[in-house]
Write an enzyme that holds these catalytic residues in place. Sequence first.
Site, PDB file in Angstrom:
ATOM      1  N   ASN A  14       0.844  -1.204   0.000  1.00 11.13           N
ATOM      2  CA  ASN A  14       0.000   0.000   0.000  1.00 11.13           C
ATOM      3  C   ASN A  14       0.878   1.254   0.000  1.00 11.13           C
ATOM      4  O   ASN A  14       0.644   2.206   0.752  1.00 11.13           O
ATOM      5  CB  ASN A  14      -0.956  -0.006   1.200  1.00 11.13           C
ATOM      6  CG  ASN A  14      -2.101   0.979   1.025  1.00 11.13           C
ATOM      7  OD1 ASN A  14      -2.352   1.463  -0.081  1.00 11.13           O
ATOM      8  ND2 ASN A  14      -2.796   1.284   2.097  1.00 11.13           N
ATOM      9  N   GLU A  58       1.310  -3.304  -4.902  1.00 11.89           N
ATOM     10  CA  GLU A  58       0.950  -1.901  -4.647  1.00 11.89           C
ATOM     11  C   GLU A  58       2.164  -1.084  -4.209  1.00 11.89           C
ATOM     12  O   GLU A  58       2.177  -0.465  -3.137  1.00 11.89           O
ATOM     13  CB  GLU A  58      -0.186  -1.795  -3.620  1.00 11.89           C
ATOM     14  CG  GLU A  58      -1.553  -1.984  -4.255  1.00 11.89           C
ATOM     15  CD  GLU A  58      -2.675  -1.321  -3.469  1.00 11.89           C
ATOM     16  OE1 GLU A  58      -3.098  -0.218  -3.861  1.00 11.89           O
ATOM     17  OE2 GLU A  58      -3.141  -1.909  -2.475  1.00 11.89           O
ATOM     18  N   ASP A  84      -1.444 -10.402  -3.859  1.00 12.43           N
ATOM     19  CA  ASP A  84      -2.750  -9.971  -3.389  1.00 12.43           C
ATOM     20  C   ASP A  84      -3.729 -10.356  -4.489  1.00 12.43           C
ATOM     21  O   ASP A  84      -3.806  -9.695  -5.529  1.00 12.43           O
ATOM     22  CB  ASP A  84      -2.724  -8.462  -3.142  1.00 12.43           C
ATOM     23  CG  ASP A  84      -4.078  -7.917  -2.719  1.00 12.43           C
ATOM     24  OD1 ASP A  84      -5.043  -8.703  -2.638  1.00 12.43           O
ATOM     25  OD2 ASP A  84      -4.169  -6.700  -2.482  1.00 12.43           O
ATOM     26  N   ASN A 108      -7.014 -10.522  -4.175  1.00 12.94           N
ATOM     27  CA  ASN A 108      -8.273  -9.788  -4.037  1.00 12.94           C
ATOM     28  C   ASN A 108      -9.499 -10.700  -4.147  1.00 12.94           C
ATOM     29  O   ASN A 108     -10.564 -10.276  -4.603  1.00 12.94           O
ATOM     30  CB  ASN A 108      -8.354  -8.634  -5.045  1.00 12.94           C
ATOM     31  CG  ASN A 108      -7.861  -7.330  -4.443  1.00 12.94           C
ATOM     32  OD1 ASN A 108      -8.215  -6.979  -3.321  1.00 12.94           O
ATOM     33  ND2 ASN A 108      -7.019  -6.607  -5.179  1.00 12.94           N
ATOM     34  N   HIS A 127      -2.296  -4.700   4.878  1.00 16.06           N
ATOM     35  CA  HIS A 127      -2.072  -6.132   4.718  1.00 16.06           C
ATOM     36  C   HIS A 127      -0.960  -6.591   5.652  1.00 16.06           C
ATOM     37  O   HIS A 127      -0.067  -5.809   5.989  1.00 16.06           O
ATOM     38  CB  HIS A 127      -1.651  -6.468   3.281  1.00 16.06           C
ATOM     39  CG  HIS A 127      -2.722  -6.280   2.263  1.00 16.06           C
ATOM     40  ND1 HIS A 127      -3.357  -7.322   1.634  1.00 16.06           N
ATOM     41  CD2 HIS A 127      -3.266  -5.147   1.730  1.00 16.06           C
ATOM     42  CE1 HIS A 127      -4.239  -6.860   0.772  1.00 16.06           C
ATOM     43  NE2 HIS A 127      -4.202  -5.541   0.803  1.00 16.06           N
TER      44      HIS A 127
END
Length: 273
Positions: A14, A40, A157, A159, A262
């Site tokens: 992130n 990310e 990730d 999702n 995360h």
Amino acid sequence: MQKALFHLTSLNLNGIRSAINKGLEGWLEEARPDCMCVQEVKAQQADIDKAGLGELAGMQGHFQLAQKKGYSGVGIYTRHTPSEVILGWDRSEFDSEGRYIELRFDTPARKLSIISAYFPSGSSGEERQLAKYRFLDGFFPWLHALQQERDFILCGDINIAHQQIDLKNWRSNQKNSGFLPEERAWMTRLLSDQDNGRTPLVDVYRLLQPETTDACYTWWSNRGQAYAKNVGWRLDYHLATPALAALARTEHIYKAQKFSDHAPLTVGYDFSL
């Protein structure tokens, strides 16, 4: 003397600069994974170079970054020099978003890849959900073709929370992106022998921990008290070809490490690069 395991970490950052500010590098120096797949990144190459983030805790970084600033981007940090670096998979829509990097560690005796992937999220609306379905539709045959020629571990990730045990509030999330029937069916197909002649991939965490619920979450919403109350989702995976999955020995989700929304997920494998 017991052979050392190969420790492979997956972490959605992130934002790499944000994660660094929250202590990521110090943790890496202590935890010392052999390789870390990140998602990310949210940075351009110039940002990484300026901040000196091309190397972290003795690991060299390789990246596929998004064209859009402050968006997506994946990378792999490794202590070993790859034989080849593959950037992207679809040569069009999703490569520009920075969602796939593959490091190959081939020898005369084997073909082995480590992949960092960041699947699209559809939570912002119908347009992005449709993009997510396009990604899934194209990525499945890509993985199948790759599996025909080499062993690999895909960290990322995804999702998608695959099963009811993979998120706290599964009943109320059945119509929400990340737990939609179509997404879950895609995962089921990937992980089961539903196609003639195709060997399924293995969800490595579930191989080692087939029944955990509250302990399995890797992501928590920033809304309310989701993290404090452990109202989470398991969105981060190691997906491996069977030969490599069979070498998995240990797993750990570092919930206490708050570098992003995360948690790092590390699996120890009984092989070396």
